[in-house]
Every structure is written in C-alpha cells, then in structure tokens.
Design a protein around this motif. Structure first.
Motif, mmCIF file in Angstrom:
data_model
loop_
_atom_site.group_PDB
_atom_site.id
_atom_site.type_symbol
_atom_site.label_atom_id
_atom_site.label_comp_id
_atom_site.label_asym_id
_atom_site.label_seq_id
_atom_site.Cartn_x
_atom_site.Cartn_y
_atom_site.Cartn_z
ATOM 1 N N TRP A 242 0.851 -1.176 0.000
ATOM 2 C CA TRP A 242 0.000 0.000 0.000
ATOM 3 C C TRP A 242 0.891 1.231 0.000
ATOM 4 C CZ3 TRP A 242 -4.970 0.057 -1.027
ATOM 5 C CH2 TRP A 242 -5.728 -1.101 -0.817
ATOM 6 N N GLY A 243 0.510 2.217 -0.768
ATOM 7 C CA GLY A 243 1.213 3.498 -0.787
ATOM 8 C C GLY A 243 0.752 4.372 0.365
ATOM 9 N N ALA A 244 0.865 5.660 0.182
ATOM 10 C CA ALA A 244 0.411 6.615 1.177
ATOM 11 C C ALA A 244 -0.879 7.264 0.693
ATOM 12 C CB ALA A 244 1.477 7.679 1.415
ATOM 13 N N PRO A 245 -1.866 7.425 1.565
ATOM 14 C CA PRO A 245 -3.133 8.016 1.128
ATOM 15 C C PRO A 245 -2.944 9.447 0.633
ATOM 16 C CG PRO A 245 -3.336 7.006 3.302
ATOM 17 C CD PRO A 245 -1.889 7.058 2.978
ATOM 18 N N ALA B 185 -7.665 8.470 -1.292
ATOM 19 C CA ALA B 185 -7.468 7.232 -2.048
ATOM 20 C C ALA B 185 -6.109 6.643 -1.708
ATOM 21 C CB ALA B 185 -7.567 7.487 -3.549
ATOM 22 N N ASN B 186 -5.976 5.338 -1.927
ATOM 23 C CA ASN B 186 -4.694 4.661 -1.760
ATOM 24 C C ASN B 186 -4.608 3.537 -2.789
ATOM 25 O OD1 ASN B 186 -2.190 4.015 -0.778
ATOM 26 N ND2 ASN B 186 -2.852 3.634 1.312
ATOM 27 N N THR B 187 -3.379 3.152 -3.144
ATOM 28 C CA THR B 187 -3.167 2.107 -4.142
ATOM 29 C C THR B 187 -2.353 0.966 -3.549
ATOM 30 O OG1 THR B 187 -1.195 3.268 -4.930
ATOM 31 C CG2 THR B 187 -3.256 3.696 -6.082
ATOM 32 N N PHE B 188 -2.681 -0.256 -3.983
ATOM 33 C CA PHE B 188 -1.965 -1.461 -3.578
ATOM 34 C C PHE B 188 -1.377 -2.076 -4.831
ATOM 35 C CE2 PHE B 188 -1.879 -6.095 -2.809
ATOM 36 C CZ PHE B 188 -1.072 -6.118 -1.688
ATOM 37 N N SER B 189 -0.057 -1.989 -4.985
ATOM 38 C CA SER B 189 0.584 -2.490 -6.201
ATOM 39 C C SER B 189 2.078 -2.623 -5.946
ATOM 40 C CB SER B 189 0.344 -1.528 -7.369
ATOM 41 O OG SER B 189 1.015 -0.301 -7.145
ATOM 42 N N THR B 190 2.803 -3.058 -6.979
ATOM 43 C CA THR B 190 4.259 -3.147 -6.852
ATOM 44 C C THR B 190 4.906 -1.783 -6.943
ATOM 45 O OG1 THR B 190 4.412 -3.530 -9.232
ATOM 46 C CG2 THR B 190 4.335 -5.472 -7.805
#
Length: 961
Positions: A117-120, A544-549
C-alpha cells in the motif's frame, strides 16, 4: 434535504422494532456501484509501506502484525554445460567435427516484486465536504471514482480517474445543475474503460435520476435526465454495465402514494436506438412500497433486477428479467414465510457472463428461529428461470444481516454476512460465509472471525467484499473502530488469517458510519485502489490509496520552499505496547523521544540528515505509574524522569550523554507526582515535584554533571497547593511558582533557588489581588534579559479573566496586569507561549453558558502595552490546547473528539491561518489526544504519538520539512 423513500422508512422501522439495540452492520458502497459481476481475486499480503521521496531515509518497520510479503522465488541454478567430446588418439582420415556447444541455460524468471500500500492522498478539488464514493475498475487497472461534494450551498457530482502509469488526475464536475443537491452517485465500467455514472439530484421540488458517460480519449459528456416522472422522489439508484458497454439503471420512485421500481437502458453507439431509452416500470403491485433494487447484466445485455416489496403486511423479494429488448413480468422469488410479519429485506444480486444469477437476502424470523434472522438464497438460470429459495445460514440464536456476494465467471459464488448473538442481546458481531459451487450447490456456513482476540474489534464492524473480474480469490475487507483489515479466500485452502491492510488509513474519529464509506477494486493482476472518506476534525474529505508493486505516492511533490508532512513510520519495533511519548529538540534540530512500554522505558534519537536511529531500552520495569518528563540542554545531553511503584512510590531518572543513556537512578520517594524539569547553563537539571504526604508539599533535586542527583530539598512546606511551574534564567537561577489556596481565595506564590545555592527562599506571594477566586493554568518563563513573566486565568463571579505579573532581578515582582474581560463563562484549556523579550501569547478554549458557543481565541501580552484584545481562531473547542514554536511561526493545536487534532498557525504580520487538521496522516488509532510536536529554528518539525494497530500500541513519527 435528502428525501427518504417510503420503502426505506418502512424497512428501517421493521428492523428497529424487531431488533431493538442490535449492532447495525452496514454493507459498504462503491466497488462498481452495483456492477454486474464482481468476481474474486488472489491478493498477495500487503508489504510495508515504503517511505515517500523526501521522507526519513531510514526505513521504519511496519506495525505489528506485519503483513508478510510473498516469498521471493529462488532462481533455479543454471544447468552445467555438457563437456566437449574428447578427440580420438588414433589418426583419422578426416578431422573430427568440432564439438557442438551446449545450449545456454534459460534465465531464471525474475522474482515478482511484492505489492504494498502506498500513502493516502486526497483526490477531490476544493475544501467542500466529500463522501458517498463509488468506484469502478477495468481489466487494465484504470479506475474512476465518483462522489458527492458540497460547494457550501449544495452537493454536486464529481469524478476523478486513476491510471497505473500516472496516478490520479484532476477531479472533474460531471453535472452543472444548480437547482438542487446531488446524492449517492454510482459508477460502472465496460471492457474498454468507458464508464457510466448515475445519481439522484433535486430540481428544487423532487429528486430525479441523472446520468453521464465517460469515453476513453474524450472524457465526460453532458449530464442527462433519464426519467421524467414528476409525481415523487427517485432514490436508491443502482447501475450495471457489461463488457460491451450496455448499461441498465434501476431505482425506486414514489408515485405520491407508494414507491415503485423503475429501470432505463443505455445502448452504446451514435445511431438510432442508441443512448438512454425510456424509463420502464418493472412492477405493478400497488399493495405496498418497493425498494432496495439491484441490477445485473450478462455479456449479451440481458438483465435481471431484484428488489424488496411490501404486500401490505409483509416484505417479500421480487424479480424481473430483461431479454430480447424488453422486461418481462415481475415475480416473487421467495415463499419461505413462517409468519405473515416475517420480512425479507436487503436483497443482493450477482450474475455470471452466461446470464445465470444468484440472489441472497435477509429474512427476519420472528417465530421459527425466535426473533433471529437467516440468510436465504435463490438461483436463476437463463434456461429454466428461478429455482426455490433455500436457507444458507441456519444457526440458532443468530441474527444474520447485510449479505454480500461475489460470483466468478464459472458461476461459483461466495456469500458473506454479519452475525450477532441474539441470545446475548448482540454484544458480539462476527462475519460468516458460505460458498456455492456450480453443479454442487451450497456448502455449510462458517464463522470467519471467531477467536476471542477479535471480538472487541468487531463491535460495529463495517465490511465489503472486493474482487476482480477474473474470479480467482475473493477478498473480504472490513473496517473496525480504528483499522482496515482483509481476509482472503483461496479455493481448496479456504479462508486465511486477517491482515492489516494499509496502516496509514485512519478515519480521524472512530466513527463506524464514516469507516463504512469506502470503495475497493482489484484489477486482473491483484492490484487494488481504495477510495474512502476521512474526517480531519472539521469536515469529511475524499482520499485514495493504491496497492501495487509501484504504489502512487501520497501527493505530488510540494513546490520549492514549501514544507509538508510526510508519511508516518514506526520508530520502535518492541513487541510490548508503547505509550505516552515525550519529544524535545536542540538548536540544531536533533530530536530525542522517550516513551514507556509494558516492560520499561525506551528512547530513540532523530538527526535531520539521517532520520531516526534504533530504539534503545533505558530501564526495564513492569509498571510506570506516572507520565514521563524530558529535558535537553544546549549540548544535546538530556534527562528523562518517570515514576514507578515502590514501597511509597518512587521517582526515577536517567541521563543521555555522548550518544548513550546512563543507568536509571531513584531520586525520590513519597509518591512523587507532577514532575517539572528545567536545564541550567552548565548542563545541570533541576527537578521539581509534589509529594503526596502532608498534603502535597513541593520538593526539588538538582542533577550536577559528573556528580549526580542531590538530596531532596524542600521548596514549599505550604500544603494543598497546585499547578506548580519551574523556569531557569541564563545565569542558572531557578524560579518556582504555584497556586496556593487561602481561607477565602487563591493566590500565586513563588520561591527562588540562586545558582550555586542549595536552599530555596521562603515562599511568598507573587500578587496582591484580594478578590481572587479559582485560579487556573499557571505558566512561567524567563526572557533573554532574565526577566520573568507568570500568567494565569482567574474564574470570578462574572466569568474568566487573564492576569500577568512581571518579574525583574533588581525589583522583584511588579503589579499584576489584568486583561479585559470577562472572556468566557467556562474554560476547557489554556496554553501559553513566551518569546525572549517578555511577551506572551495565550490560546484559550472557551464555552459560553448563554448560547453554548465554543471557540478557540488568542490573547497577546506585550511587555510595553500589557494585554491586547481577543482574536478568534476558530468556532470549535477541545481539551489540551498547546502552542509550539515553528520557526518564526507559532502553531496552536488542540484535541477534537477522541483521536484527532486541529491546528492553526500564527504567521508574523498575517495573523492566524484557517483551522485545519494537524496533519493528514496523523491518527492516534486507539490512543487519546494529540501528538508531541517539536520544530527547529528553520520551521522543520517532528511529531511522535502512540497508535493502536488492532493488535498492540506502537510509537509512530512523522516529519514536516
């Protein structure tokens, strides 16, 4: 005002009557806004959040329990090349052929990078309150979010688009009708990334249904009204879109007497028969109100709609089918009533690409199951229609509510729902699940979160079922009072263990209704985007937040010279709970933090060039009974003190010097409390505290570098005193002040300790005010010329006023100066800040008895002019107001609610800035209050706080630079 449909009110009344005080567990919105077939996905466990550019270069560990990244595959060893053939020794008529070299080994596959997870970050434009988000995702991971946002007069419908390569774009207004407010937008996408959004919007008289379409490469079109029935309000709009771009919207609409179910169809293209059609009534039963519609489409554009409808005495589940361009006849799809009053409510629907569907719902059973509720299901096949309804959850004494379902491309399905123990009045809410296998039917329901350790965190749980379009491994995501969790299902293996999703998600306050407003989507590769509402203490914004490589960073880089708060990180990794950190800074911006844990006292040091170091254990003790205190001298040496249980209660201390902490030393007994520390120019430290015996007399001890702590010295034998403060001038002279009760009033007293002396002067009064009532919030400081100023508040018969008394080394105490007033009826907190010229700034939280008005105000005292008039900072209040120096600014901040802080900056020459959240990614989780803050001379800041992650409490930090 948003209008409720008759069906919504009827449904709420039934649940309230039958369930009483049951914990409500609401299914979360978004995730395609009723998209045709949400389907499962395999999701790797989240990895620790990486630090964003410009943050502390020393990586902070993840909170416990740490999400375990997928193991890195070990490359297979390269095959050994075959040796070359050996030439024969005997002569041959022709030369031997050259040996064929062995083929080069194929390279081992590169290990896949773990996802994290990145940062919101905020995705809205403007400062209006935003919420009711819905999201949709295409097969390439592109996401569109829609939401409602206030412009101060009405709510409007907005959208923003995310692409994996570029992140979030700029929010776009998708409607311009200013006649009334827009609510509950929904969105769904086709296989090419085009999208349709629908919402309800008031025309000033009634709520109507509107739509707009997003086309890849062209953007949003023009909003269009898709129904023209003006008899009553439309509500509960839902939407489904298939891969070809065909769409169906359904909604409930009042005819002035009852609510009915309507639908409209969108056909992509530009010729005749394309676009939106004419709204169609799906049912003609006029016995009672209908509501809670759901819609699903197959790959050919055939649709199924379901809803709940009252027969006048009972609520049933009904359905209708769209095929060959027309809707059929509505039919009831359940007949499992045990009692005429047993309602079937909250239906949910999913469909596979071949047009087979499953409906599930809650039936409240007042007779057979003894005021419980059971989850039922019915399956629709394109060839034979609806089957018979069957219960998929038949546990005794369980109230099962709010089912959600996800179906894969083969027709396999998972259903989840919340369950509450009916026989115990609903104290424990858990989550149950059952699986439908195509060709075999339903299995046995199972409890997913049954362990005692999760019972507390599931109070008021909000959840949703997030899947991708491939139908592999569904992910259950839920939010409790402070965190965001996930649970993954793997065919053949079942449900795994719960995982903390992304540690930087916080709602601001533990409001389960707010936590329910999140939308989550996974793409075909297991990447995810989450959109959620978050309260910053003033209003709700969209994040929003993203879950990725390669997760997207929190925000775009700030402009040159602009400071921002970075991403929080842990500064300790101990397995014990950690609480109440203290923070101090030296003139070079080096910071020192100390905190207590279940097993002792710990510390960590922050250096601007390298960030936080490794946490160090100062002292091991099983219990700490009082708060920590920390003081730092000009050379970077520090003293920490704490109280711990002993025969009579004990005060302990440890000193930090030359990069390490010394052995802890007991310096007092007698149940010490309210410790104050001040540093002398030679590095000595004076500790001042009250002692329980003899009604709280004051005592002191001095630390001398190289010598240690002195014997305890009495400062005041006077009894029943309170609010003592301590300050030291540039020559090492110490001054202590306190509030002393008298026979009929209170007064401010003092005592001095001359540099080099071991005896405090006899206590004496600071002021000669004869009508003092209750005194509060004493504050004390020296200026650069060794003059002192003490300030306090006085509660009299007419309200509160401020006082200040100046002190000079030559003349002693001057006459107290009274501020204008009264300033308020009640005071919840006062904070005071002093500069080096004898001036003071007081920030005061007040509330009026007359009208209940609450506000934060500031008052300035100057050595030349006395008290000025009040300046209002904000129309809000909270306990624990504090002020810190932030370069040339002054930052005031205060607690709002349980877990959040508001702040305002006083900038020289410009006044106070608008009140805002202290910083976006600060949340205390299960802790209470605001963080500890410290800034250097350039205005760079560090914050530390304790935060509960659902398993234990840890110490976190953030940097402002």
């Amino acid at each position: 005002m948003k209008h409720r449909s008759e069906s919504s009110l009827h449904r709420m009344a039934l649940v309230a009557v039958l369930f009483g005080a049951v914990v409500a567990v609401t299914a979360c919105g978004g995730g395609g806004g009723g998209d045709a077939t949400p389907a499962p996905v395999a999701t790797p466990a989240p990895a620790p959040v990486p630090a964003p550019p410009g943050s502390n270069p020393t990586p902070s560990p993840s909170p416990s329990p740490s999400p375990t990244p997928a193991p890195t595959p070990t490359p297979a060893p390269a095959p050994t090349p075959a040796p070359a053939p050996i030439a024969p020794t005997a002569p041959a008529p022709t030369p031997a052929p050259a040996p064929t070299p062995a083929p080069a080994p194929a390279p081992a596959p590169a290990p896949s990078a773990p996802k994290a997870w990145g940062a919101p970050r905020t995705i809205q434009v403007g400062s209006g309150v935003a919420g009711d988000a819905s999201t949709a995702i295409d097969v390439n991971g592109n996401v569109i979010a829609v939401w409602a946002q206030s412009d101060g007069t009405r709510n409007n419908a907005w959208a923003n688009r995310y692409t994996p390569s570029a992140g979030w774009g700029t929010a776009t207004l998708i409607e311009t009708d200013n006649a009334g407010t827009a609510t509950t937008p929904q969105i769904a996408m086709d296989g090419s990334g085009n999208a349709v959004a629908v919402w309800t919007q008031s025309d000033g008289t009634r709520d109507n249904v509107w739509a707009n379409r997003y086309t890849v490469g062209s953007g949003w079109g023009t909003a269009a009204l898709i129904e023209t029935d003006n008899l009553g309000n439309a509500s509960e709009v839902k939407l489904a879109v298939n891969a070809a771009g065909q769409a169906q919207a359904v909604w409930a609409q009042s005819d002035g007497v009852r609510t009915n179910i309507w639908a409209n169809r969108y056909t992509p293209g530009s010729g005749a028969g394309t676009g939106w059609g004419t709204a169609t009534l799906l049912e003609t039963d006029n016995l009672g109100a209908a509501g809670a519609p759901q819609i699903a489409l197959d790959s050919s554009g055939n649709a199924v709609a379901i809803w709940q409808q009252s027969s006048g005495s009972r609520i049933n589940v009904w359905a209708n089918r769209f095929v060959q361009g027309a809707w059929g006849t509505a039919q009831r799809i359940e007949n499992n009533e045990n009692n005429l009053s047993d309602p079937s409510i909250a239906p949910q629907l999913a469909m596979d690409t071949n047009g087979n569907a499953m409906a599930v719902w809650t039936q409240i059973s007042t007779r057979t199951f003894g005021n419980t509720s059971v989850i039922w299901a019915n399956r629709f096949t394109a060839s034979t229609g609806w089957a018979s309804a069957v219960p998929i959850d038949s546990q005794a004494n369980i109230r099962s509510l709010n089912p959600q379902i996800a179906m894969d491309a083969s027709g396999n399905l998972l259903a989840i729902w919340s369950s509450t123990r009916a026989d115990l009045g609903g104290p424990l809410t858990t989550i149950h699940a059952n699986r439908y296998t195509a060709g075999s039917g339903w299995g046995t329901s199972q409890e997913l979160l049954a362990t005692a350790s999760t019972a507390t965190s599931l109070q008021g749980v909000r959840f949703r079922f997030a899947t991708n379009a491939q139908g592999k491994e569904p992910v259950l995501v839920w939010a409790d009072s402070s965190n965001f969790w996930s649970l993954r299902y793997t065919p053949g293996a079942g449900w795994g263990s719960r995982t903390l999703v992304f540690p930087d998600f916080r709602s601001g306050t533990p409001d389960s209704n707010l936590l329910s407003k999140f939308a989550l989507n996974f793409d075909a590769n297991g990447n995810a985007v989450a959109v959620f509402s978050r309260l910053d203490g003033l209003q709700t914004n969209l994040w929003a937040n993203t879950f990725s490589t390669n997760p997207v960073a929190a925000e775009p880089p700030p402009a040159a010279g602009v400071k921002v708060w970075r991403t929080p990180g842990l500064i300790e990794t101990d397995t014990a709970n950690s609480f109440t950190p203290k923070l101090v800074t030296d003139t070079n911006g080096n910071m020192l933090a100390v905190w207590r844990t279940d097993i002792g006292i710990w510390a960590n040091r922050y250096i601007p060039s390298t960030g936080w170091g490794t946490a160090t254990s100062i002292h091991r003790v099983t219990s700490v009974s009082g708060p920590l205190q920390l003081a730092l001298d000009a050379s970077g040496n520090a003293v920490a003190t704490w109280t711990q249980p002993g025969p009579t209660g004990e005060l302990w201390a440890s000193r930090y010097s030359a990069g390490s902490w010394g052995a802890a030393t007991q310096i007092a007994s007698g149940t010490p409390s309210d410790v104050r520390l001040a540093v002398q120019p030679d590095g000595g430290v004076i500790a001042l505290w009250s002692r329980f015996e003899n009604n709280l007399p004051l005592w002191a001890s001095r630390y001398t570098p190289g010598v240690g702590w002195s014997a305890n010295l009495p400062v005041s034998g006077l009894t029943t005193r309170s609010e003592h403060q301590l300050a030291i001038d540039s020559r090492g002279n110490a001054l202590a002040v306190w509030i002393q009760p008298g026979a009929t009033s209170q007064s401010v007293w003092f005592s001095r300790l001359a540099a080099g002396s071991t005896t405090w002067t006899a206590p004496a009064r600071v002021e000669n005010v004869t009508n003092s009532q209750t005194l509060v919030s004493l504050a004390l400081a020296f200026d650069a010329n060794d003059n002192a100023l003490v300030t306090w508040g006085e509660r009299g018969l007419l309200g509160f006023v401020l006082w200040a008394a100046p002190y000079t080394p030559a003349g002693g105490w001057g006459s107290p100066v009274r501020g204008t007033g009264p300033l308020a009826d009640t005071i919840s907190s006062i904070a005071t800040d002093f500069d080096g010229a004898g001036n003071a700034l007081v920030v005061w939280a007040t509330e009026s008895f007359t009208n209940g008005a609450q506000q934060i105000s500031s008052f300035a005292y100057t050595a030349s002019g006395g008290w000025g008039s009040a300046t209002q900072i904000g129309n809000t209040t909270g306990p624990n107001v504090r002020i810190v120096k932030a370069g040339s600014d002054r930052l005031a901040f205060w607690q709002i609610g349980q877990n959040n802080c508001l702040s305002s900056r006083l900038k020289p020459g410009t006044g106070w800035t608008p009140v805002a959240g202290l910083f976006d990614d600060f949340r205390t989780g299960g802790s209470t209050g605001c963080p500890e803050l410290a800034y250097d001379a350039s205005g760079n800041g560090v914050a530390v706080w304790s935060r509960f992650d659902g398993v234990q409490t840890n110490v976190w930090s953030n940097t402002y630079r």
